[in-house]
Write a protein that holds these residues in place. Structure first.
Motif, PDB file in Angstrom:
ATOM      1  N   SER A 212      42.137  48.658  42.792  1.00  0.00           N
ATOM      2  CA  SER A 212      40.703  48.993  43.175  1.00  0.00           C
ATOM      3  C   SER A 212      40.031  47.859  44.260  1.00  0.00           C
ATOM      4  O   SER A 212      40.063  46.912  44.906  1.00  0.00           O
TER       5      SER A 212
ATOM      6  N   PRO B 292      35.793  44.845  33.965  1.00  0.00           N
ATOM      7  CA  PRO B 292      35.806  45.307  35.659  1.00  0.00           C
ATOM      8  C   PRO B 292      37.071  45.306  35.856  1.00  0.00           C
ATOM      9  O   PRO B 292      38.376  43.570  36.397  1.00  0.00           O
ATOM     10  N   GLY B 293      38.200  46.316  36.242  1.00  0.00           N
ATOM     11  CA  GLY B 293      38.813  46.014  37.641  1.00  0.00           C
ATOM     12  C   GLY B 293      40.756  46.764  36.463  1.00  0.00           C
ATOM     13  O   GLY B 293      41.679  46.495  37.390  1.00  0.00           O
TER      14      GLY B 293
ATOM     15  N   ILE C 281      40.523  39.210  43.296  1.00  0.00           N
ATOM     16  CA  ILE C 281      40.972  38.671  41.395  1.00  0.00           C
ATOM     17  C   ILE C 281      41.372  39.183  41.243  1.00  0.00           C
ATOM     18  O   ILE C 281      41.464  40.556  41.217  1.00  0.00           O
TER      19      ILE C 281
ATOM     20  N   PHE D  96      33.995  31.082  41.660  1.00  0.00           N
ATOM     21  CA  PHE D  96      33.865  31.761  43.372  1.00  0.00           C
ATOM     22  C   PHE D  96      32.677  30.584  43.397  1.00  0.00           C
ATOM     23  O   PHE D  96      32.433  30.701  45.432  1.00  0.00           O
TER      24      PHE D  96
ATOM     25  N   ILE E 216      41.252  43.392  42.038  1.00  0.00           N
ATOM     26  CA  ILE E 216      40.358  43.887  42.812  1.00  0.00           C
ATOM     27  C   ILE E 216      39.959  42.766  44.270  1.00  0.00           C
ATOM     28  O   ILE E 216      40.324  42.044  43.950  1.00  0.00           O
ATOM     29  N   LEU E 217      40.313  44.078  45.066  1.00  0.00           N
ATOM     30  CA  LEU E 217      40.196  43.379  46.456  1.00  0.00           C
ATOM     31  C   LEU E 217      39.316  43.793  46.851  1.00  0.00           C
ATOM     32  O   LEU E 217      38.259  44.564  46.621  1.00  0.00           O
ATOM     33  N   ILE E 218      39.003  42.349  47.214  1.00  0.00           N
ATOM     34  CA  ILE E 218      37.491  41.703  48.399  1.00  0.00           C
ATOM     35  C   ILE E 218      37.130  42.176  49.503  1.00  0.00           C
ATOM     36  O   ILE E 218      38.068  40.910  49.920  1.00  0.00           O
TER      37      ILE E 218
END
Ligand SMILES: Cc1cc2nc3c(=O)[nH]c(=O)nc-3n(C[C@H](O)[C@H](O)[C@H](O)COP(=O)(O)O)c2cc1C
Ligand code: FES
Lengths: 160, 424
Positions: B245, B88-89, B282, B402, B319-321
């Protein structure tokens, strides 16, 4: 049973990529090609592929059940696999999976009653920058799937 | 604009074609090697000097990896490229195959020449069929131009290269699972040692590198290792393609010098979408530790700086949250991924990933207890380091990081049975 001459030619081309004593290396492609022709992989199909590649049937069955993109049960005419992994989910305002569920009236893992569509939940497809994405019939990647684009895609798939 | 090594082809017409690649010096490195009969030792020394580290996630020095292959071993050897990206990413190798497949072919040819291998395979992720076909077309083009096959460019050097199509298994990105998969088996990682350098594909010495790693090789040979090194920073040579992303204005791939400040990368990606604030990032794909925004804002994007900040560069999958994402639900999805993708071979991973997912899931269902956070930490520490491959560690990392950085959000969820207000 057998596969069409066109499918067998495709399988032969795959076989030619590997050392002569390593025909089994073509099993992933051969199963994909068989699935493309027949829609899913029955035991009979898997056995045919195994015999064709002169490998143990159980080993071909192991491959068919290990990889996510093989279909071990009959599916609709079109399989829509929606990526729901985190990067795709970050664009949650455009939840392609929820939209398709509502539009087709089915959940993940189900097929519409007219046999046209099967909806599947997929893992990351390695195209997260295009989120949300879905894959049509394992071969066509659809990017940035807003509700409008999903409507368009379904209309195109509905065309005879 | 800083110099690009791989995506510079986008500045010329028809990226993906041989003619396009020739505009940026394509196949000059191979031609030079063949014409001057450059020694394998010299090539390996150049790759070592470049500071190139594997772009597939582990960051292992490429020159060193090549030096492990028994060069004087007379039998068959293989070169394998890993284009199975499905973490993922991660989505950079897809663009390399689309826009610059010939750099990968040339990189693999040079590797084959150096190690005395005559056959290579590129394993391409199952879901990207269009790119698989593009790579097949690039191979045809290279064959037609006499760049692949027997007696390449009249040099006496033979090398054949094939594409192998995956079919949906994240674990096949792990190098020995990938080799098993090419052999037509389930993708279950092998116990190491022996490493692929001595026992690889069909039991033969094999070099396996990531797509982006191979794509950098021609530049290094054309311009020298030192030049490549200077594009980045010491111990972190070259440029890197970062896949950005999440909720940014311009998600996509950005090839930049290693060592670029994260802020600059975020700005290149157009910044966060309107009204959103970065909460977490991430920086290297779902298997590396998440970092809070304030830590990210001060890091530079390179192996050493991210390690110092408590994470990893991984495959450069950023990965930008934003502040509207619920970290508990985000972790639930990632934990499901590892549970689903564990190959089932090692008990700690097979059972542990299920435990992790079920506990986070129960929290999301509103049935969590505060003790569950300690239980999650306990289960995850019992997977890490106890498995054949690193998927187990990869599953443990998101859980631990996390909870470490966003514990209060988990506690809020457990107490109130819902996400923070306004989070999804
Ligand atoms: C679960 C798992 C998945 C992986 N997925 C990939 C992948 O998709 N692409 C990749 O290049 N490396 C992946 N790797 C790393 C490979 O095992 C290997 O280190 C890499 O291909 C080596 O190439 P490099 O030195 O050029 O990075 C993965 C590792 C693990 C444990
Ligand atoms: S998360 Fe959907 S493609 Fe990667």
């Amino acid at each position: 049973m057998s596969l069409s001459a066109a499918s067998l030619a495709k399988i032969d081309r795959e076989v030619s990529k590997y050392p002569t004593e390593q025909k089994q290396s073509a099993v992933m492609s051969a199963l994909r090609i068989a699935q493309q022709e027949l829609g899913w992989l029955s035991n009979e199909t898997i056995q045919f592929v195994a015999d064709y590649l002169e490998m143990p049937r159980i080993a071909a069955y192991e491959v068919a059940t290990f990889y996510n993109m093989y279909r071990m049960h009959p599916v609709g005419k079109h399989c829509l696999t929606v990526c729901t992994n985190l990067p795709c989910r970050l664009t949650w305002e455009n939840d392609a999976g929820a939209y398709l569920k509502q539009k087709l009236g089915i959940g993940f893992g189900e097929t519409t009653s007219d046999g046209k569509y099967t909806l599947l939940e997929g893992e990351c497809m390695g195209v997260c920058g295009d989120a949300p994405v879905l894959l049509v019939n394992n071969h066509k990647m659809c990017s940035f799937m807003t509700p409008e684009k999903i409507d368009q895609m379904l209309a195109d798939l509905d065309k005879p | 604009m800083s110099e690009k090594v791989i995506l510079n082809v986008l500045d010329h017409p028809n990226p993906g074609t041989l003619a396009n690649y020739e505009q940026v010096g394509g196949y000059q490195a191979l031609k030079k090697i063949l014409a001057e009969k450059i020694q394998a030792e010299t090539i390996i020394a150049e790759v070592k000097a470049s500071g190139l580290r594997g772009r597939g996630g582990a960051g292992f020095p490429t020159g060193l990896k090549w030096s492990f292959i028994p060069r004087h071993f007379e039998g068959t050897k293989y070169v394998v490229c890993n284009t199975d990206e499905g973490e993922p990413g991660t989505f950079k190798d897809r663009d390399i195959i689309r826009y610059n497949p010939h750099s990968v072919i040339e990189g693999m040819l040079i590797c084959g020449y150096t190690l005395g291998a005559k056959v290579g395979y590129n394993y391409i992720h199952g879901e990207i069929w269009a790119e698989y076909e593009m790579f097949e077309r690039a191979l045809e083009e290279a064959r037609a131009a006499g760049l692949l096959g027997k007696n390449i460019l009249g040099s006496g050097f033979d090398f054949e290269l094939h594409a192998h199509h995956g079919f949906g298994a994240y674990i096949c990105g792990e190098e020995t699972a990938l080799l098993e998969s090419i052999e037509g088996k389930k993708g279950q990682p092998r116990f190491k040692p022996p490493f692929p350098a001595s026992f690889g594909l069909y039991g033969r010495p094999t070099v396996i590198n990531n797509t982006e790693t191979f794509a950098n090789i021609p530049y290094i040979i054309r311009n020298g290792g030192q030049k490549f090194l200077e594009l980045g920073k010491p111990n972190n040579g070259g440029t890197k393609i970062f896949s950005v992303s999440g909720q940014v204005n311009k998600p996509g791939n950005y090839e930049v010098p290693l060592g670029l400040p994260f802020r600059d990368l975020l700005a290149m990606a157009g910044g966060m979408r309107e009204g959103r604030t970065l909460k977490a990032c991430i920086p290297g794909g779902s298997s590396v530790p998440v970092l809070p925004a304030d830590v990210m804002m001060d890091v530079t994007m390179d192996y050493d700086a991210l390690a110092k900040a408590g994470s990893m560069l991984g495959a450069g999958s950023v990965i930008l949250i934003d502040d509207r994402i619920c970290m508990v639900r985000a972790l639930e999805r990632l934990s499901y991924f590892y549970f689903e993708e564990s190959c089932g071979q090692c008990t700690p991973c097979r059972e542990g990933t299920g435990w992790l997912y079920r506990i986070v899931h129960r929290i999301v269902q509103g049935n969590g207890k505060l003790e569950d956070l300690d239980l999650l930490m306990d289960v995850s520490t019992n997977i890490g380091g106890r498995t054949i491959c690193a998927l187990g560690d990869a599953a443990a990392t998101p859980v631990q990081s996390f909870i470490k950085h966003f514990r209060s959000e988990f506690e809020h969820f457990i107490e109130h049975k819902r996400s923070l207000d306004g989070c999804h």
